[in-house]
Design a protein around this motif. Structure first.
Motif, short mmCIF file in Angstrom:
data_model
loop_
_atom_site.label_atom_id
_atom_site.label_comp_id
_atom_site.label_asym_id
_atom_site.label_seq_id
_atom_site.Cartn_x
_atom_site.Cartn_y
_atom_site.Cartn_z
N LEU A 29 43.91 41.02 20.89
CA LEU A 29 43.82 40.23 21.98
C LEU A 29 42.35 39.98 22.22
CD1 LEU A 29 46.98 40.87 23.89
CD2 LEU A 29 46.56 38.82 22.38
N SER A 30 41.95 39.08 22.96
CA SER A 30 40.70 38.77 23.34
C SER A 30 40.52 38.48 25.08
CB SER A 30 39.99 37.46 22.75
OG SER A 30 38.73 37.90 22.30
N PHE A 31 39.90 39.07 25.64
CA PHE A 31 39.65 38.93 26.90
C PHE A 31 38.26 38.68 27.65
CE2 PHE A 31 43.09 41.87 26.14
CZ PHE A 31 44.01 41.07 26.69
N SER A 32 37.97 37.81 28.66
CA SER A 32 36.70 37.44 28.92
C SER A 32 36.24 38.81 29.50
CB SER A 32 36.55 36.58 30.05
OG SER A 32 37.14 36.85 31.44
N LEU A 33 34.87 38.98 29.58
CA LEU A 33 34.03 39.87 30.01
C LEU A 33 34.31 40.10 31.73
CD1 LEU A 33 32.01 42.43 29.70
CD2 LEU A 33 30.17 40.92 29.99
N GLU A 34 34.10 38.87 32.32
CA GLU A 34 34.44 38.83 33.56
C GLU A 34 35.88 39.17 33.99
OE1 GLU A 34 32.21 38.25 36.08
OE2 GLU A 34 30.62 38.17 34.35
N GLY A 35 36.85 38.94 33.27
CA GLY A 35 38.24 39.26 33.70
C GLY A 35 38.48 41.12 33.35
N VAL A 36 37.62 41.29 32.47
CA VAL A 36 37.66 42.85 32.37
C VAL A 36 37.08 43.46 33.63
CG1 VAL A 36 37.05 44.96 31.02
CG2 VAL A 36 37.82 42.82 29.75
N LYS A 37 36.05 42.83 33.88
CA LYS A 37 35.22 43.54 35.16
C LYS A 37 36.15 43.54 36.47
CE LYS A 37 30.45 42.28 34.23
NZ LYS A 37 29.30 41.48 34.49
N ARG A 38 36.85 42.29 36.57
CA ARG A 38 37.89 42.25 37.60
C ARG A 38 38.79 43.26 37.51
NH1 ARG A 38 38.29 42.05 42.33
NH2 ARG A 38 40.28 41.17 43.08
N LEU A 39 39.36 43.51 36.36
CA LEU A 39 40.33 44.53 36.03
C LEU A 39 40.00 45.91 36.70
CD1 LEU A 39 43.04 45.64 34.66
CD2 LEU A 39 41.61 45.83 32.82
N GLN A 40 38.70 46.41 36.25
CA GLN A 40 37.91 47.49 36.27
C GLN A 40 37.77 47.74 38.07
OE1 GLN A 40 34.56 48.04 34.32
NE2 GLN A 40 35.76 48.61 32.53
N GLU A 41 37.58 46.47 38.79
CA GLU A 41 37.43 46.55 40.25
C GLU A 41 38.81 46.96 40.80
OE1 GLU A 41 36.10 42.69 41.50
OE2 GLU A 41 34.13 43.28 40.53
N LEU A 42 39.78 46.26 40.13
CA LEU A 42 41.28 46.56 40.73
C LEU A 42 41.73 47.87 40.45
CD1 LEU A 42 43.07 43.52 39.46
CD2 LEU A 42 42.40 43.66 41.80
N THR A 43 41.09 48.64 39.29
CA THR A 43 41.57 50.06 39.24
C THR A 43 40.87 51.08 40.04
OG1 THR A 43 39.94 50.28 37.36
CG2 THR A 43 42.42 49.63 36.78
N GLU A 44 39.96 50.23 41.07
CA GLU A 44 39.21 51.16 42.09
C GLU A 44 38.24 52.11 41.06
OE1 GLU A 44 42.44 51.00 45.39
OE2 GLU A 44 42.07 53.09 44.42
N GLY A 45 37.33 51.67 40.42
CA GLY A 45 36.44 52.73 39.70
C GLY A 45 36.16 52.55 38.58
N GLY A 46 36.95 51.69 37.83
CA GLY A 46 36.79 51.75 36.43
C GLY A 46 36.96 52.82 35.44
N VAL A 47 35.89 53.24 34.93
CA VAL A 47 35.79 54.55 33.74
C VAL A 47 36.25 55.75 34.51
CG1 VAL A 47 34.26 55.46 32.25
CG2 VAL A 47 34.16 53.19 32.41
N ALA A 48 35.58 56.01 35.62
CA ALA A 48 36.19 57.21 36.34
C ALA A 48 37.53 57.49 36.82
CB ALA A 48 35.18 57.39 37.56
N THR A 49 38.05 56.27 37.22
CA THR A 49 39.32 56.15 37.61
C THR A 49 40.53 56.52 36.33
OG1 THR A 49 38.97 54.82 39.56
CG2 THR A 49 41.18 54.98 38.90
N ALA A 50 40.03 55.73 35.37
CA ALA A 50 41.00 55.81 34.11
C ALA A 50 40.96 57.17 33.63
CB ALA A 50 40.83 54.54 33.22
#
Length: 108
Positions: A29-50
């Motif tokens: 599946l393909s997702f927009s870069l902006e959408g992935v950025k928003r997903l990372q904001e929702l996970t409260e920290g992106g890489v570090a949180t995951a």
């Protein structure tokens, strides 16, 4: 003259929209870069949180229910194994994706 000007305006607009169309691919599946950025904001920290929170996978149901989650991820929420895909998307390094040095990022 007006038709030529309108045609040029449409072409410039189309070029502008496609030049910023960096896509992040995950599990076919393909997702927009902006959408992935928003997903990372929702996970409260992106890489570090995951990476630091092994319970992130279990938390994807609440993430999928979040009204702030971009619509493009709803189909992923309904798929089997979607939580693993969401956690991988939350770990995509944005700095290298923006310069397309990451294999999952296309469309530069």
């Amino acid at each position: 003259m007006k038709a030529a000007l309108a045609t040029i305006a449409v072409l410039v607009l189309a070029l502008g929209l496609t030049s910023e169309a960096v896509q992040v691919e995950e599990n076919g599946l393909s997702f927009s870069l902006e959408g992935v950025k928003r997903l990372q904001e929702l996970t409260e920290g992106g890489v570090a949180t995951a990476q630091q929170n092994p319970r992130f996978r279990g938390n994807t149901m609440s993430l999928c229910a979040d009204p702030m989650l971009p619509q493009e991820f709803l189909s992923l929420c309904k798929q089997r194994g979607g939580s693993a895909s969401l956690s991988r998307l939350a770990m995509v390094p944005m700095d290298v994706c923006e310069i397309c040095a990451f294999a999952a990022c296309t469309g530069c």
